[in-house]
Structure formats: structure tokens, C-alpha cells
Design a protein around this motif. Structure first.
Motif, PDB file in Angstrom:
ATOM      1  N   THR A 558       0.553  -1.094   0.365  1.00  0.00           N
ATOM      2  CA  THR A 558      -0.059   0.020  -0.648  1.00  0.00           C
ATOM      3  C   THR A 558       0.729   1.253   0.114  1.00  0.00           C
ATOM      4  OG1 THR A 558      -0.278  -0.093   2.870  1.00  0.00           O
ATOM      5  CG2 THR A 558      -2.077  -0.903   1.509  1.00  0.00           C
ATOM      6  N   GLY A 559       2.135   1.099   0.421  1.00  0.00           N
ATOM      7  CA  GLY A 559       2.712   2.388   0.434  1.00  0.00           C
ATOM      8  C   GLY A 559       3.209   3.052   2.234  1.00  0.00           C
ATOM      9  N   ALA A 560       2.811   1.982   2.901  1.00  0.00           N
ATOM     10  CA  ALA A 560       2.576   1.784   4.185  1.00  0.00           C
ATOM     11  C   ALA A 560       4.403   1.133   4.759  1.00  0.00           C
ATOM     12  CB  ALA A 560       1.864   1.542   5.110  1.00  0.00           C
ATOM     13  N   ILE A 561       5.146   2.046   6.220  1.00  0.00           N
ATOM     14  CA  ILE A 561       6.307   1.947   6.122  1.00  0.00           C
ATOM     15  C   ILE A 561       5.934   1.481   7.665  1.00  0.00           C
ATOM     16  CG2 ILE A 561       8.496   2.292   6.865  1.00  0.00           C
ATOM     17  CD1 ILE A 561       8.585   4.433   4.446  1.00  0.00           C
ATOM     18  N   ASP A 562       6.583   0.301   8.291  1.00  0.00           N
ATOM     19  CA  ASP A 562       6.029  -0.108   9.543  1.00  0.00           C
ATOM     20  C   ASP A 562       7.239   1.229  10.630  1.00  0.00           C
ATOM     21  OD1 ASP A 562       4.119  -2.413   9.176  1.00  0.00           O
ATOM     22  OD2 ASP A 562       5.747  -3.713   9.283  1.00  0.00           O
ATOM     23  N   ALA A 563       6.290   0.989  11.806  1.00  0.00           N
ATOM     24  CA  ALA A 563       7.307   2.403  12.254  1.00  0.00           C
ATOM     25  C   ALA A 563       8.458   1.866  13.055  1.00  0.00           C
ATOM     26  CB  ALA A 563       6.764   2.954  13.409  1.00  0.00           C
ATOM     27  N   PRO A 564       8.856   0.249  13.227  1.00  0.00           N
ATOM     28  CA  PRO A 564      10.029  -0.439  13.577  1.00  0.00           C
ATOM     29  C   PRO A 564      11.294  -0.343  12.829  1.00  0.00           C
ATOM     30  CG  PRO A 564       8.145  -1.900  15.026  1.00  0.00           C
ATOM     31  CD  PRO A 564       7.396  -0.623  13.713  1.00  0.00           C
ATOM     32  N   VAL A 565      10.656  -0.265  11.802  1.00  0.00           N
ATOM     33  CA  VAL A 565      11.660  -0.270  10.748  1.00  0.00           C
ATOM     34  C   VAL A 565      11.987   0.754  10.232  1.00  0.00           C
ATOM     35  CG1 VAL A 565      11.640  -0.370   7.548  1.00  0.00           C
ATOM     36  CG2 VAL A 565      10.263  -2.247   9.283  1.00  0.00           C
ATOM     37  N   LEU A 566      11.727   2.294  10.298  1.00  0.00           N
ATOM     38  CA  LEU A 566      11.934   3.718   9.866  1.00  0.00           C
ATOM     39  C   LEU A 566      12.819   4.126  10.745  1.00  0.00           C
ATOM     40  CD1 LEU A 566      11.898   6.217   8.764  1.00  0.00           C
ATOM     41  CD2 LEU A 566       9.770   6.682   9.457  1.00  0.00           C
ATOM     42  N   VAL A 567      12.357   3.303  12.625  1.00  0.00           N
ATOM     43  CA  VAL A 567      13.553   3.577  13.590  1.00  0.00           C
ATOM     44  C   VAL A 567      14.803   2.902  12.974  1.00  0.00           C
ATOM     45  CG1 VAL A 567      14.159   3.451  16.073  1.00  0.00           C
ATOM     46  CG2 VAL A 567      11.725   4.130  14.891  1.00  0.00           C
ATOM     47  N   ALA A 568      14.748   1.720  12.300  1.00  0.00           N
ATOM     48  CA  ALA A 568      15.568   0.801  12.633  1.00  0.00           C
ATOM     49  C   ALA A 568      17.085   1.933  11.359  1.00  0.00           C
ATOM     50  CB  ALA A 568      15.532  -0.492  11.839  1.00  0.00           C
ATOM     51  N   ARG A 569      16.147   2.413   9.970  1.00  0.00           N
ATOM     52  CA  ARG A 569      16.870   3.092   9.131  1.00  0.00           C
ATOM     53  C   ARG A 569      17.468   4.059   9.713  1.00  0.00           C
ATOM     54  NH1 ARG A 569      12.132   2.302   4.335  1.00  0.00           N
ATOM     55  NH2 ARG A 569      12.479  -0.123   4.235  1.00  0.00           N
ATOM     56  N   LEU A 570      16.559   5.321  10.928  1.00  0.00           N
ATOM     57  CA  LEU A 570      17.301   5.953  10.635  1.00  0.00           C
ATOM     58  C   LEU A 570      18.503   5.234  11.927  1.00  0.00           C
ATOM     59  CD1 LEU A 570      14.218   7.897  11.916  1.00  0.00           C
ATOM     60  CD2 LEU A 570      15.590   8.513   9.881  1.00  0.00           C
ATOM     61  N   ARG A 571      18.153   4.972  12.334  1.00  0.00           N
ATOM     62  CA  ARG A 571      19.109   4.409  12.930  1.00  0.00           C
ATOM     63  C   ARG A 571      20.791   4.350  12.359  1.00  0.00           C
ATOM     64  NH1 ARG A 571      17.401   0.404  15.417  1.00  0.00           N
ATOM     65  NH2 ARG A 571      16.888   1.311  17.848  1.00  0.00           N
ATOM     66  N   GLU A 572      20.938   3.104  11.194  1.00  0.00           N
ATOM     67  CA  GLU A 572      21.718   3.148   9.948  1.00  0.00           C
ATOM     68  C   GLU A 572      22.083   4.625   9.563  1.00  0.00           C
ATOM     69  OE1 GLU A 572      21.529   0.183   7.679  1.00  0.00           O
ATOM     70  OE2 GLU A 572      19.822  -1.013   8.239  1.00  0.00           O
ATOM     71  N   TYR A 573      20.924   5.304   9.604  1.00  0.00           N
ATOM     72  CA  TYR A 573      21.865   6.563   9.316  1.00  0.00           C
ATOM     73  C   TYR A 573      22.292   6.797   9.815  1.00  0.00           C
ATOM     74  CZ  TYR A 573      19.269   8.002   4.323  1.00  0.00           C
ATOM     75  OH  TYR A 573      19.076   8.054   3.225  1.00  0.00           O
ATOM     76  N   ARG A 574      22.348   7.446  11.256  1.00  0.00           N
ATOM     77  CA  ARG A 574      22.756   8.097  12.577  1.00  0.00           C
ATOM     78  C   ARG A 574      24.406   7.475  12.897  1.00  0.00           C
ATOM     79  NH1 ARG A 574      21.889   6.406  18.487  1.00  0.00           N
ATOM     80  NH2 ARG A 574      22.522   4.477  17.342  1.00  0.00           N
TER      81      ARG A 574
END
Length: 909
Positions: A558-574
Motif C-alpha cells: 500500500t506504500g505504508a512503512i512499519d514504524a520499527p523499520v523506519l526507526v532502524a533506518r534512522l539508526r543506520e543513518y545516524r
């Protein structure tokens, strides 16, 4: 020597004068100037004319009028200089020289006057094979045919040109005087699309009416009547749009048919009555009925005809067929064994009056059939509406219709979203996907997002390897030559690839991604610009600082993102020392699923990241508010700023100011959070781009917001001619987020769409929402009541959608909606045309699933005298909601409460 020089000078002077006349657009002077040049001079002039043609083609819009005149003169001059018929046809038929109208016909005929008949015949045939020339320049082609004496062309373009020329109050005289008429009329009847002049309905008394004119010529012997009848029948048998069958049907009705023509083509009439559009089927039914009553139709043929007609939905045809069967059975009761099994096809008709007539016909002749046929008819009686069950029990016996099974609501399974597959692991696989996606530009959300994710990941791993593979795969791609990928809009992932291959400058991409969008007087523009900004930003990353992945890549179809997945992505960016880019982060926030159980824990983890992006995500996850504007609909006839009277121009959206959107989101998303109140105009009327497959994925977790901004499109489908307007309802129904006023108003508009395919899409969305327990029947019924009473939604269209939904087994769901709608219709100050159809659907639902309660205005409507559909169906619904025929006696109040609670639970499941 002096004579030769003098001649050369004269030729050069004449040539210069001709070129000057051509450049000035004086095409009427060209034949006279060209007459002074011999064959050699004309041959020498041709290259100069070609150069001038190329120059004229490059003139700008400020010279448009002069350009048209020069091209007309070029057409005449070049035709007079060509030596071969093929070259002359190519020159005369060139699109840039044809122009509009027949301004150059006389000049062309003048410069071609000295040619041999065989040469002219060749030219005529070649021009006739060019559809546009043959139609728009018919007078030229016809004159060449006459001069050369060649056979009359019979291709479609020439036929269209001829029919356009044959018009006006002296049509009969013109057709009679034209020797082409006997040759061309049979070919005109064979055309798949009827020419405009023939499709117009002037009326048989009009002198411009083609069928009447052809009948006159047939009576005079100018045309072969039998050939015309055969041509009409053949064309009607091939089928097509009603518009294209109007002419052959009208001609056939005027010509009439002899007894031999009717009896000799029974199979043709049967084919038409089964599959042709209603007017053609009605005529075929009339012919076959005459045959049946005259003894020219066998019982088997009548049974075949009846089976085809009774299966159709047109009530008029079905009623006529039942009447015919009654007449035949009165004359020959012995045919009952063969004809009554066909009658049972009408037991399942949507019109209960037709069911009643069919049941009465079966009852009248049931004694004439054996036990086997009787059992077959009794089995089919289950198709009858419950209102006829008592009569069926009396006819066939209670055992045949025993049905002790309780009603069970049938709803589709709740659609499960699909997880997005990982990006292609190799460059070769990725390029293969990109080549396939190029043809569609966007494809589905899954295809597009997976490909974009693959491009970003592989560009980060080995940008040069990806570039080399892309250069080889798209060596001659047109989009690499596009002057600017940022001025109007992106080309989706192709813009990203163009940036990666160096076809777009980084500065252009950076400026485009930061560009604000205007206030969304066009919702399409705002949603599309959000998609464009994401592509421009991804392209900018390709040529500046490639990132390992994008934050906004969905985890669901649908285009949605699971919240824990987005947190993990931000952690990798950091951990990698990367800062999120604005549009990517904003789109990720709009896509994150806030309603999931894991969202609260994800918010705490995001806050613990210690980054600004993590804090923004934590704040976003805990805000838990929709971005949807407040809806208000101005009454019909109240003028707002915009002026037109469409519903889309009366939808007032009040957008509440949201500081987070205003201060921290990129400009392209400002329209979601800038405080204002405005009328959103019907953008589907003014926006050329149609639908965009990625729009729902911009706001997959906030369908109220998405539905609100797409309401103008849905209104265009209900009040206008827009086709495909309801396409987004499926995505809205399957997305996440609360369901409120915007979704229900959009659904109401979809159910009242003009086009059947849009209504079917809305029905699917209705059933999905019901199966998910998210449908509010009272809210939907209230919205429908407003739209129907003001005329935005037509009752017959809504009845069709409601009937379709109920037929899937969702009788309780549809009944619950209609019960909320009907009071507004039944108590309206002025009668609502078509209300009877909606009452009939409600009655059918109530008979199938039960229910009780009072509907305002129903008893008063049922008490009216007469037998209109509204009154009859009101009585039927009243009986179904009270003491239903053939069912248990009146329930006690506590039983009714229990039954209503059970049905409400079934609807919510």
C-alpha cells in the motif's frame, strides 16, 4: 547564344517570381506562374521548393498565419513539379501541407490538368489510400477519379468524404445524380463506424435523412432493395456501438422485410435477439414474434429465442417475450413441456413484477408437464424473491421451497497487504526490471518502489557499474534527450536514471525539489508534485552524495512503512553519519503506520536515537491526528468564489494550521498544513493528466486526507462524464487510518458514478470497508440522501450499485445503508424520480435478511392509491419490515432487539 541566355534569364525570373509568390502564400497565383515553366525548369525548381518547405516548417507561432498560407502555396507548386505519381501523392498528402479545408483543390487540379489519365488514376488511388486526405480532400480525389476514369475507391477515407459531401435538403437528388451511389452504398453499410452524417437522427420526414433517401432510391430501382436488406442484416449481426447500428436499423425498418426474408434468416434474427443492443434486439424480437404467431417458428426455435431474451436485463424485452409465450401456449398448450423450462429463467430477474408474471404463466400450464419438468421448475423457484414464496409454495408445495437455514451475511475476505519484496540483488536483474518499467513509467506501487530502491542501493555500492549497464540498456532512450526534467514535472524513475547518466544538471534538480507548490486548487497537481519532488531529490542524490537506501521505501504494497523499520533506518543513518534529506524524510513520516501496536515502542526508540530526525519521528508517532481538512458542502445554487455549479466547486475544505508541517516539512507538502479555507475546484475537468498510480502511496496511513483531496475527481465521475474517477477508492479502502466523513462522501459519489465500471469499483470498496468493520451505514446513507435529493447522484445509478452489492450476499449491509437513505426520498417535497428502484432494492434486502423498524414516509407512500413502481415497492418493503409473507408471525420486541443485534454484528464482521 544570346537567345539561350535570354531564355535562361526569363526562366530564372519566372522561378524567382514563383518562389516569391510561394513564400508570400499567394497560392491562387501559383498555377499561372508555373505554366510558364517547362518540365526541366520545374524539375530544377523542386529542390528549392523542398528547402523552402523546410524553412517554413521552422517558422514560429508568431508567424502561424503566414506559415499556413505559404504551406498551401508550397502544396500547389510542388504538386506541379513532381514527375512521378508516387512522389506527387506523398507531397500532396504530407500532413504539414494539407492544412484545413479545400483551399488548394482548384490550384492542384489546375497544375495537374495536363497529365495523362493513367498517371492521374495512379495518383487518385494513392491519395485515396491516405485516410485523412481521402476524407478531408474528397473533392480533389473525386475530381481525379472522374478525370482519369479509374474505378471508384471504396476505402474508408473516401467513403467518409463522400458521405460528408452528400448532405443537405436535396440529398435524394444528389444521390440520384451521382453515378457512384450504387457502388458506394453497400460499402458504407459495411463500415465498422457509421459516418457522422448517417448516424444523425433527422427524422424520417426530413429531406436530409439518409435512410429515407435510400429507401426512395430503392423504390425507384436506383438501388437494389434486396442488397440493401442483406447489407443491413449483415451489419447488425456484426454488432457494435448503438450509435453505429442506428443507421442500418433505421434503414431496415423503412425497407421492411418480406415473409421470405424473415423466414429464410431465422438464425440471424435469433443471433440479434440474443446479443445485439436493445433497439436491434427489440426489432429482431418483433420479427420473430410475427413468425411465431404465423407458424413460421418451431417450438424449439421459440424456446431458443425465449432463453436468450429472458436472460437479458431489459424489462421491456422480457415482458414482451412472456406475453408472446402466453399467446403461443394458449394456441398450443402441448408446447408447455418444451417452453415452461425456459420461463423459469425469469424467476431470477431483478424485477419482482416480471417474476410474478413468469410464475403466473408457469402456474397456468403446470398441469401440462410431467413430473420431471415439474421438479425442475420447483427447484428454480428458489430464485424467486421472498415476496413470491407464498405463491410458489401454493403452486409447488412447501417441501420444494423448504429453507430453514438462518441468514448469513456474505462479505469478501479482508484484503491482506503484501510485504514489499527486496530490491533486485544484481545490476543485471535491476536493469531488466527498469527496462520493463520504462514502458509503463510508473507501474504499480510495488514495482515502482522496488525499482527505485534498487537504483539507490546499487548506485551507492558501485555507481560506475550501474551507469555502464544503464548506458547499454538505454543507449537510444528518448528521455535522455529531454531538454528539462524539472520545468513541468518529472518522468518518474526515468528522471532519476537521467540524472544518474548525466542528462540533468544537479542545480536544476536541487532547485526543483525545493520549489513550493501552489495552493491546491487542483488536488492532482499537489499530489503529483509531491511525487515529482521525491524523484528530483533522488536524482540529486545520484549525482551528489548517494545514500545506501531511502527512508521512504515502503514495507507494504500500500506504500505504508512499519514504524520499527523506519526507526532502524534512522539508526543506520545516524551510525553512518548521514543526515536525512528533507523530501525523503517527510514522505517517510507520511507513510509510517501510526495505528500499529508497535508504534508506541517505536516512538520511544526513535526519541532515544538522539537525532533531530528521531525526535521528529517520535513526535509524529505520538501526535496521532489526521491531516484531513474539515469538509463543508455548500447547497446547490449557492455561488462561491469559483462560479461553476459542480459539486466539486461546492466542496469547501478548511485546512487547520499544523506548525510541524509548516515549519519542518519541505515546501512541496505545505498544502497539508497551511491554514486556509477554500473551494477545491473540479480538477478532473481541467487537469489533463488523468489518474496517477502513485497518488494513494503519498498518504497510505491517512486515507481520510487522501479521500478529501480526491473528492473533486469523484464528484466529476458522478456529475460529469469523467471515466475512471473512482479508481482510487480501492486503494483508500485497503489503506490504513481512520475512516470518516471524507471516505464515506467519496464512497457515496463513487456509488453514483455515471459509468458502470466506476460504480463497480465503488461497490468493491464498500464491501472491503464492510468486511473490515469500518463502514458506517448511517453516515453513508446520510451522505447518499443529501446527494440524491439535490440531484448530484441519480437514483437509477445508485440502485444499480446497491443491487450489485446486495447480489454478492451483502443484503444486510445494503439494507442498513438504504434504511438511512430512504426517509429523505420518501418525505421529499417533490417526488424523486427513480426512488422506486431504490425502494425495490431495499425490499429485496429486507426479504432476504430480515429486519424491522419504521422508515419515515414509507407507510404513507404505501397507502397511496395506484400501482406505480414506488407505491408497489413501498408496500412490499413495508410487508418485509413487518409481518413478512410466508415467514414467522410478528416477533416480540425483545426478539427484534436480539435479531437487530445479530445483524449488526454480521455487518461489522
Amino acid at each position: 547564344m544570346e537567345t539561350t541566355e535570354t531564355t535562361a534569364t526569363a526562366v530564372e525570373t519566372a522561378t524567382a517570381a514563383l518562389l516569391a509568390a510561394v513564400r508570400a502564400g499567394r497560392h491562387a497565383q501559383v498555377p499561372g506562374l508555373l505554366a510558364g515553366l517547362d518540365a526541366a525548369a520545374r524539375k530544377a525548381l523542386l529542390p528549392r521548393l523542398k528547402e523552402l518547405r523546410k524553412e517554413v516548417r521552422g517558422w514560429g507561432w508568431d508567424q502561424w498565419s503566414a506559415q499556413v498560407e505559404a504551406q498551401r502555396a508550397l502544396r500547389v507548386a510542388g504538386a506541379g513539379c513532381q514527375t512521378g505519381a508516387a512522389a506527387a501523392a506523398a507531397w500532396i498528402g504530407a500532413r504539414d501541407l494539407t492544412g484545413w479545408g479545400e483551399h488548394t483543390v482548384d490550384g492542384l487540379l489546375a497544375v495537374l490538368a495536363g497529365r495523362e489519365p493513367a498517371w492521374l488514376a495512379d495518383l487518385a488511388q494513392r491519395l485515396a489510400e491516405r485516410p485523412v486526405v481521402a476524407e478531408e480532400q474528397y473533392r480533389l480525389v473525386h475530381a481525379l477519379v472522374v478525370r482519369s476514369g479509374c474505378p471508384v475507391p471504396t476505402n474508408e477515407g473516401y467513403l467518409l468524404g463522400w458521405t460528408r459531401a452528400m448532405t443537405g435538403p436535396r440529398l435524394v437528388e444528389a444521390l440520384r445524380a451521382d453515378p457512384q451511389t450504387p457502388v458506394l452504398v453497400p460499402y458504407v453499410l459495411e463500415l465498422a463506424e457509421t459516418p457522422g452524417q448517417l448516424a444523425m437522427s433527422y427524422g424520417a420526414e426530413s429531406p436530409a435523412h439518409w435512410p429515407a433517401a435510400l429507401r426512395t432510391l430503392a423504390d425507384e430501382g436506383v438501388l437494389d432493395r434486396a442488397g440493401l436488406v442483406d447489407g443491413c442484416l449483415s451489419r447488425l449481426l456484426r454488432g457494435g456501438r448503438p450509435r453505429d447500428l442506428r443507421f442500418p436499423l433505421a434503414l431496415l425498418e423503412l425497407l421492411g422485410t418480406t415473409r421470405q426474408e424473415r423466414s429464410g434468416r431465422i438464425a440471424d434474427w435469433l443471433g440479434m435477439v440474443a446479443d445485439a443492443p436493445s433497439p436491434v434486439a427489440a426489432y429482431a424480437q418483433k420479427v420473430l414474434a410475427e413468425q411465431a404467431l404465423d407458424g413460421g417458428l418451431t417450438v424449439a426455435e421459440l424456446a431458443e429465442m425465449s432463453g436468450a431474451v429472458l436472460f437479458r436485463t431489459e424489462k421491456k424485452l422480457v415482458r414482451a417475450q412472456l406475453t408472446l409465450l402466453g399467446k403461443v401456449l394458449r394456441r398450443d398448450p402441448g408446447a408447455a413441456a418444451e417452453l415452461l423450462p425456459v420461463v423459469m429463467d425469469a424467476f431470477g430477474h431483478e424485477d419482482t413484477a416480471i417474476q410474478e408474471r413468469a410464475l403466473a404463466l408457469v402456474g397456468r400450464y403446470l398441469a401440462r408437464v410431467d413430473e420431471r419438468v415439474r421438479e425442475e421448475l420447483a427447484g428454480a423457484a428458489a430464485l424467486l424473491s421472498p415476496v413470491h414464496r407464498a405463491a410458489a409454495v401454493e403452486l409447488f408445495g412447501a417441501a420444494a421451497l423448504a429453507d430453514d437455514m438462518p441468514y448469513v451475511e456474505v462479505l469478501p475476505p479482508v484484503p491482506e497487504p503484501r510485504r514489499l519484496a527486496p530490491a533486485a540483488p544484481t545490476v543485471a536483474e535491476l536493469v531488466e526490471e527498469l527496462v520493463a518499467l520504462e514502458r509503463r513509467q510508473y507501474g504499480s506501487v510495488e514495482d515502482f518502489e522496488r525499482a527505485l530502491d534498487g537504483v539507490v542501493r546499487h548506485a551507492h555500492r558501485d555507481r560506475e557499474a550501474l551507469r555502464a549497464a544503464l548506458r547499454e540498456a538505454f543507449a537510444e532512450a528518448y528521455w535522455l534527450e529531454r531538454a528539462d526534467h524539472t520545468s513541468n514535472g518529472s518522468m518518474g524513475i526515468l528522471t532519476v536514471l537521467a540524472a544518474l547518466l548525466g542528462a540533468v544538471r544537479p542545480g536544476q534538480l536541487d532547485a526543483a525539489r525545493r520549489r513550493p507548490v501552489d495552493a491546491p486548487s487542483c488536488a492532482h497537481k499537489a499530489l503529483t508534485r509531491a511525487i515529482d519532488a521525491r524523484m528530483w531529490e533522488a536524482g540529486w542524490l545520484m549525482v551528489t552524495t548517494p545514500v545506501p537506501f531511502l527512508l521512504a521505501t515502503p514495507t507494504w504494497s500500500t506504500g505504508a512503512i512499519d514504524a520499527p523499520v523506519l526507526v532502524a533506518r534512522l539508526r543506520e543513518y545516524r551510525d553512518a553519519g548521514l543526515e536525512p534529506v528533507p523530501v525523503d524524510l517527510a514522505q517517510a513520516l507520511l507513510r509510517v503506520r501510526k495505528g500499529e501496536a508497535s508504534a508506541a515502542g517505536a516512538a520511544e526508540e526513535a526519541a532515544a536515537l538522539g537525532t533531530r530526525a528521531g525526535a521528529r519521528l517520535a513526535e509524529w508517532l505520538t501526535a496521532d491526528e489526521s491531516l484531513a481538512p474539515t469538509l463543508r458542502c455548500l447547497p446547490r445554487g449557492v455561488r462561491h468564489q469559483s462560479g461553476p455549479w459542480w459539486l466539486a466547486d461546492r466542496l469547501v475544505l478548511a485546512v487547520r494550521e499544523r506548525p510541524v508541517i509548516r515549519d519542518e516539512f519541505p515546501p512541496v507538502f505545505a498544502w497539508l498544513g497551511a491554514s486556509r479555507t477554500e473551494t477545491v475546484r473540479g480538477c478532473s475537468r481541467y487537469h489533463w493528466s488523468g489518474v496517477h498510480p502513485l497518488w494513494p502511496a503519498v498518504l497510505p496511513d491517512d486515507r481520510e486526507t487522501l479521500a478529501a483531496w480526491l473528492l473533486p475527481s469523484l464528484a466529476g465521475g458522478a456529475e460529469g462524464e469523467d471515466r475512471g474517477a473512482a479508481w482510487a477508492l480501492t486503494a483508500v479502502a485497503e489503506s490504513e487510518g481512520p475512516v470518516g466523513p471524507a471516505v464515506h462522501l467519496g464512497l457515496a459519489l463513487g456509488l453514483g458514478s455515471r459509468h458502470a465500471e466506476d460504480r463497480l469499483t465503488a461497490v468493491d470498496a464498500l464491501l472491503v470497508l464492510a468486511s473490515r468493520g469500518e463502514l458506517d451505514p448511517a453516515l453513508l446513507g446520510a451522505r447518499l440522501a443529501e446527494l440524491v435529493t439535490e440531484g448530484t447522484v441519480k437514483p437509477n445509478r445508485l440502485a444499480d450499485a446497491a443491487r450489485t452489492a446486495a447480489a454478492t450476499g451483502a443484503y444486510a449491509t445494503v439494507r442498513a445503508v438504504l434504511v438511512e437513505l430512504l426517509p429523505a426520498l420518501l418525505t421529499a417535497p417533490k417526488p424523486v424520480r427513480g426512488a422506486g428502484e431504490l425502494v425495490a432494492v431495499a425490499a429485496e434486502c429486507a426479504e432476504r435478511c430480515g429486519g424491522s423498524g419504521r422508515i419515515a414516509g414509507l407507510a404513507e407512500t404505501a397507502a397511496r392509491p395506484g400501482s406505480t413502481q414506488l407505491v408497489v415497492q413501498a408496500r412490499r418493503l413495508l410487508a418485509a419490515l413487518g409481518e413478512r409473507l410466508g415467514q414467522k408471525p410478528e416477533q416480540r420486541p425483545e426478539q427484534r432487539v436480539d435479531q437487530e443485534a445479530t445483524q449488526a454484528a454480521e455487518i461489522s464482521q
